[in-house]
Design an enzyme around this catalytic site. Structure first.
Site, PDB file in Angstrom:
ATOM      1  N   CYS A  75      -8.786  -7.271   0.321  1.00  0.00           N
ATOM      2  CA  CYS A  75      -8.639  -6.076  -0.504  1.00  0.00           C
ATOM      3  C   CYS A  75      -7.181  -5.987  -0.928  1.00  0.00           C
ATOM      4  O   CYS A  75      -6.298  -5.816  -0.083  1.00  0.00           O
ATOM      5  CB  CYS A  75      -9.057  -4.833   0.276  1.00  0.00           C
ATOM      6  SG  CYS A  75      -8.800  -3.299  -0.632  1.00  0.00           S
ATOM      7  N   CYS A 249      -8.658  -1.634  -7.929  1.00  0.00           N
ATOM      8  CA  CYS A 249      -9.072  -2.778  -7.117  1.00  0.00           C
ATOM      9  C   CYS A 249      -8.033  -3.875  -7.324  1.00  0.00           C
ATOM     10  O   CYS A 249      -7.901  -4.410  -8.431  1.00  0.00           O
ATOM     11  CB  CYS A 249     -10.461  -3.269  -7.526  1.00  0.00           C
ATOM     12  SG  CYS A 249     -11.018  -4.751  -6.653  1.00  0.00           S
TER      13      CYS A 249
END
Length: 305
Positions: A75, A249
Site C-alpha cells: 500500500c 491509492c
C-alpha cells in the site's frame, strides 16, 4: 482485549495503526472490519500492524490488512504513513533521513523530510519495478504490446461491461492494477454518472468499479483506476480491491503513471491528482517507480475488542 491505536492518513487514504513489535496481536476478519467501519468503529481503509522485520536491513515490517479483512501485499499511502509512525515515535531517528521498510512486496527504501520538531511531513518511497507480464500481474489476457525495455504487457485490452467495453492497461506494483484512460466522458452512458454533469468527479465508481474489481479476467481481483489527462497532471479515481473507492491509492498512482507513459499519453514523471491530494510519481530510466507524498496523524486512542 484493549487495543491502543493511532489513526494516520496519506492524501486521505486512512489507516488504523497498531504497535505490534511484540508480534502478539492477531486480528480476526470481523475485528478488522469493525475497526474500519466508519459508523460503528474507528473508520479506515485498512489496518496496519507494525511488527519487527526478519530482514536485518529493515527497520520494521508493515503488515497491511484491507478493510474487508484480506491481507494486501503493498500500500503506497500506507507505507508513507508507516514511515511517519516509525519516525515520529523514534523507532527511526529523524536525522537519519532514510531507512528501509519491510513489506509483503519486499523491502522498500524510503527517504523523508521532517519539520522543526522532528516530525515527518513527507516521504519518497522507492516502490521498485513495475510488473508488466500478464501472468504476474495477474490478468487472464495475452500480451499485445512490448515496453521500451522489451517486456511484453497487456495494453488497453477491451473488457466488456453492461455499459460497453473499457480498455485497460494492466500493471502490478506488488498488487494488481488495471488502468483505463477516459478522453471524452460524453461518450459514456449517462447512467454511469451520479449527476447530469459527465466528468471524472461524477463517475459512479461504486457501480463500475465494483463490476471490474471482481471481473473473472482478474484471478486475484484488481484495483481499478479511472484516469483523465488534465492540464495540471493525471486526474485519477480508484476502486481499491477489498476496500471500495478510496481518496487516494499510492500503488495505483504509480501504476497509472507507468500506464500513461507506456501508452504514450505522458512522459515518465507526473503529478497524480487524487481526491485526497497530489502524489508526485517518477518512473526512472532504470525502471524504479519513485512516489513522493505527505503523511499525517489524526489522533491516538484505545478500543476494546
Amino acid at each position: 482485549m484493549e487495543l491502543s491505536f493511532t489513526k494516520l492518513n496519506g492524501a486521505g487514504n486512512d489507516f488504523v495503526f497498531v504497535d505490534d513489535f511484540s508480534s502478539e496481536i492477531e486480528l480476526t476478519t470481523s475485528q478488522v472490519s469493525w475497526l474500519c467501519d466508519r459508523h460503528f468503529g474507528i473508520g479506515a481503509d485498512g489496518v496496519i500492524l507494525v511488527r519487527p522485520s526478519v530482514r536485518p536491513e529493515c527497520a520494521a515490517y508493515m503488515h497491511y490488512i484491507n478493510s474487508d479483512g484480506t491481507l494486501a501485499q503493498m500500500c503506497g499511502n500506507g507505507v508513507r504513513c508507516f514511515a511517519k509512525f516509525l519516525v515520529d515515535r523514534g523507532y527511526v531517528q529523524a536525522n537519519d533521513g532514510s531507512f528501509v521498510a519491510d513489506t509483503l512486496a519486499g523491502p522498500k527504501p524510503i527517504s523523508f523530510t521532517v519539520d522543526d520538531e522532528g516530525k515527518m511531513i513527507q516521504a519518497t518511497v522507492d516502490m521498485g519495478h513495475p510488473i508488466l507480464e500478464p501472468s504476474e500481474v495477474p490478468v487472464n489476457a495475452k500480451a499485445n504490446a512490448t515496453s521500451p525495455a522489451g517486456t511484453a504487457y497487456a495494453r488497453e485490452i477491451e473488457i466488456d461491461s453492461p455499459w460497453g467495453p473499457f480498455a485497460f492497461t494492466c500493471v502490478s506494483m506488488g498488487n494488481p492494477h488495471a488502468i483505463t484512460f477516459i478522453n471524452d466522458f460524453n461518450t459514456l452512458p449517462k447512467d454511469l454518472f451520479t449527476s447530469e454533469e459527465r466528468s471524472l468527479a461524477t463517475l459512479d465508481l461504486e457501480k463500475i468499479g465494483a463490476f471490474y474489481e471482481s471481473n473473472p479476467v482478474f484471478p486475484e481481483k484488481a484495483n481499478i483506476e479511472f484516469a483523465h489527462i488534465g492540464e495540471a497532471g493525471i486526474e485519477m479515481r480508484v476502486f481499491e480491491r477489498g476496500c471500495g473507492e478510496t481518496l487516494a491509492c499510492g500503488t495505483g498512482a504509480c501504476a497509472t503513471c507507468v500506464a500513461a507513459a507506456l501508452t504514450e499519453r505522458t512522459g515518465r514523471e507526473n503529478d497524480l491528482i487524487l481526491r485526497g491530494g497530489v502524489l508526485h510519481i517518477l518512473w526512472t530510466e532504470d525502471d524504479h517507480v519513485m512516489m513522493t507524498g505527505p503523511a499525517a496523524e489524526a489522533f491516538e486512542g484505545t478500543v476494546v475488542l
